[in-house]
Design an enzyme around this catalytic site. Sequence first.
Site, PDB file in Angstrom:
ATOM      1  N   HIS A  67       0.837  -1.204   0.000  1.00  0.00           N
ATOM      2  CA  HIS A  67       0.000   0.000   0.000  1.00  0.00           C
ATOM      3  C   HIS A  67       0.869   1.250   0.000  1.00  0.00           C
ATOM      4  O   HIS A  67       1.920   1.310   0.633  1.00  0.00           O
ATOM      5  CB  HIS A  67      -0.988   0.009   1.168  1.00  0.00           C
ATOM      6  CG  HIS A  67      -0.392   0.141   2.533  1.00  0.00           C
ATOM      7  ND1 HIS A  67      -0.204   1.363   3.161  1.00  0.00           N
ATOM      8  CD2 HIS A  67       0.025  -0.797   3.417  1.00  0.00           C
ATOM      9  CE1 HIS A  67       0.294   1.170   4.353  1.00  0.00           C
ATOM     10  NE2 HIS A  67       0.453  -0.128   4.535  1.00  0.00           N
ATOM     11  N   ASP A 184       6.148   2.271   6.365  1.00  0.00           N
ATOM     12  CA  ASP A 184       4.899   1.531   6.248  1.00  0.00           C
ATOM     13  C   ASP A 184       3.973   2.351   5.357  1.00  0.00           C
ATOM     14  O   ASP A 184       3.346   3.297   5.822  1.00  0.00           O
ATOM     15  CB  ASP A 184       4.319   1.338   7.661  1.00  0.00           C
ATOM     16  CG  ASP A 184       2.917   0.768   7.689  1.00  0.00           C
ATOM     17  OD1 ASP A 184       2.483   0.210   6.669  1.00  0.00           O
ATOM     18  OD2 ASP A 184       2.256   0.902   8.736  1.00  0.00           O
ATOM     19  N   GLU A 218      -5.307   1.224   2.577  1.00  0.00           N
ATOM     20  CA  GLU A 218      -4.972   0.193   3.565  1.00  0.00           C
ATOM     21  C   GLU A 218      -5.027   0.738   4.983  1.00  0.00           C
ATOM     22  O   GLU A 218      -5.496   0.051   5.904  1.00  0.00           O
ATOM     23  CB  GLU A 218      -3.578  -0.377   3.276  1.00  0.00           C
ATOM     24  CG  GLU A 218      -3.243  -1.644   4.059  1.00  0.00           C
ATOM     25  CD  GLU A 218      -2.682  -1.404   5.453  1.00  0.00           C
ATOM     26  OE1 GLU A 218      -2.607  -2.370   6.241  1.00  0.00           O
ATOM     27  OE2 GLU A 218      -2.306  -0.250   5.766  1.00  0.00           O
ATOM     28  N   GLU A 219      -4.544   1.960   5.176  1.00  0.00           N
ATOM     29  CA  GLU A 219      -4.450   2.501   6.535  1.00  0.00           C
ATOM     30  C   GLU A 219      -5.816   2.736   7.174  1.00  0.00           C
ATOM     31  O   GLU A 219      -5.906   2.930   8.389  1.00  0.00           O
ATOM     32  CB  GLU A 219      -3.631   3.793   6.552  1.00  0.00           C
ATOM     33  CG  GLU A 219      -2.159   3.621   6.226  1.00  0.00           C
ATOM     34  CD  GLU A 219      -1.372   2.868   7.290  1.00  0.00           C
ATOM     35  OE1 GLU A 219      -1.974   2.455   8.303  1.00  0.00           O
ATOM     36  OE2 GLU A 219      -0.159   2.665   7.104  1.00  0.00           O
ATOM     37  N   ASP A 239       4.222  -5.897   3.327  1.00  0.00           N
ATOM     38  CA  ASP A 239       3.986  -4.769   4.225  1.00  0.00           C
ATOM     39  C   ASP A 239       5.058  -4.814   5.302  1.00  0.00           C
ATOM     40  O   ASP A 239       5.832  -5.766   5.379  1.00  0.00           O
ATOM     41  CB  ASP A 239       2.571  -4.864   4.816  1.00  0.00           C
ATOM     42  CG  ASP A 239       1.990  -3.512   5.204  1.00  0.00           C
ATOM     43  OD1 ASP A 239       2.776  -2.611   5.530  1.00  0.00           O
ATOM     44  OD2 ASP A 239       0.755  -3.378   5.198  1.00  0.00           O
ATOM     45  N   HIS A 319       4.301   3.338  12.868  1.00  0.00           N
ATOM     46  CA  HIS A 319       3.365   4.460  12.968  1.00  0.00           C
ATOM     47  C   HIS A 319       3.967   5.662  13.673  1.00  0.00           C
ATOM     48  O   HIS A 319       3.252   6.598  14.033  1.00  0.00           O
ATOM     49  CB  HIS A 319       2.046   4.040  13.637  1.00  0.00           C
ATOM     50  CG  HIS A 319       1.133   3.302  12.727  1.00  0.00           C
ATOM     51  ND1 HIS A 319      -0.210   3.148  12.973  1.00  0.00           N
ATOM     52  CD2 HIS A 319       1.350   2.670  11.548  1.00  0.00           C
ATOM     53  CE1 HIS A 319      -0.776   2.451  12.005  1.00  0.00           C
ATOM     54  NE2 HIS A 319       0.168   2.153  11.123  1.00  0.00           N
TER      55      HIS A 319
END
Length: 341
Positions: A67, A184, A218-219, A239, A319
Amino acid sequence: MNHYVDYILEQAQKLLAIDSPSGFTGAVSDYLMEEYRRLGYSPQKTVKGGVLADLGGDGNALMLLAHVDTLGAMVAEIKSDGRLRLTPIGGLNANNVEAENCTVYAMDGKTYEGTIQLADASIHVNKSYNDTARTFDSVELVLDEPVFSKDDVKKLGIMTGCYVCPQPRTRITASGYIKSRYLDDKLSTAILLGYAKYVKEENVVLPRKVWQHATVFEEVGHGGCASIPSDVTELLSVDMGCVGSGLECTERQVSICVKDSRGPYHHDVVKALIKAAQDHGIDYAADVYPFYGSDADAALAAGIDARHGLIGPGVYASHGYERSHRDGAENTLRLLQAYVG
């Protein structure tokens, strides 16, 4: 191999430089379309804005998913003093963005700079500075413009719904570490590009049909829910691999996920990935991710009848301000080469 890893790191830096929180991915998808064409493919853009590329091969298809959407924020309110209250996009955490410089995208396309700060951020003034929990109710965006009222901000073209993008601060150290927000999953997207480059340049005869899909939601949970071609019987999400307490993976390895928060991955796929890594001397770790969901999970939840798996380069501080390593990217590419063909 170094040739392809150099390309992956170059592409990662280019992707990371393009702001693309979920729902605001037009520019990065356009870039991917151009890069796939440059590599010699004929990509398609999905209705949702993702990018599909057919790498060739025949028979039951494998889809590789990564993603390209990221965390971010959006203006939720213009306060009376001209400060902005934000709402997070995806799992953005207020603790990880305090004092971060940001770009604000006005509705007319103009951009403005600002900084996310705790409200009343001067420790010499605010007695409660140390005791205040950082949430999106206690932090705010301070625009680097002479604005002192709601009307001042609106005159700039900024309103509720404008995107706010914390800067990635990408660095690659001499020792090979890659530090940035949004590894990510832009690092994995770059790895898919590296694999596509390898297939084309080495004239690889793929043992089955292979698709690549760069998803863009995706998030927020539905990146892989659509645009899966009917010939796909296996899904492999590429990922970030988790690095943290209780896990074996490091930033220099490729992680093979055996189970995440939505349940186990297909055992036959997991076993085949581990065997490919072992047979080819690839540095890997197998781990359970306790708080994680992937595009492959989302596709199965949407009703896709396929086997599924998840691999990726080890990423620390997910994150937040994330860190991986050149070796993690290389080991992930090598596992794709060994597993797919």
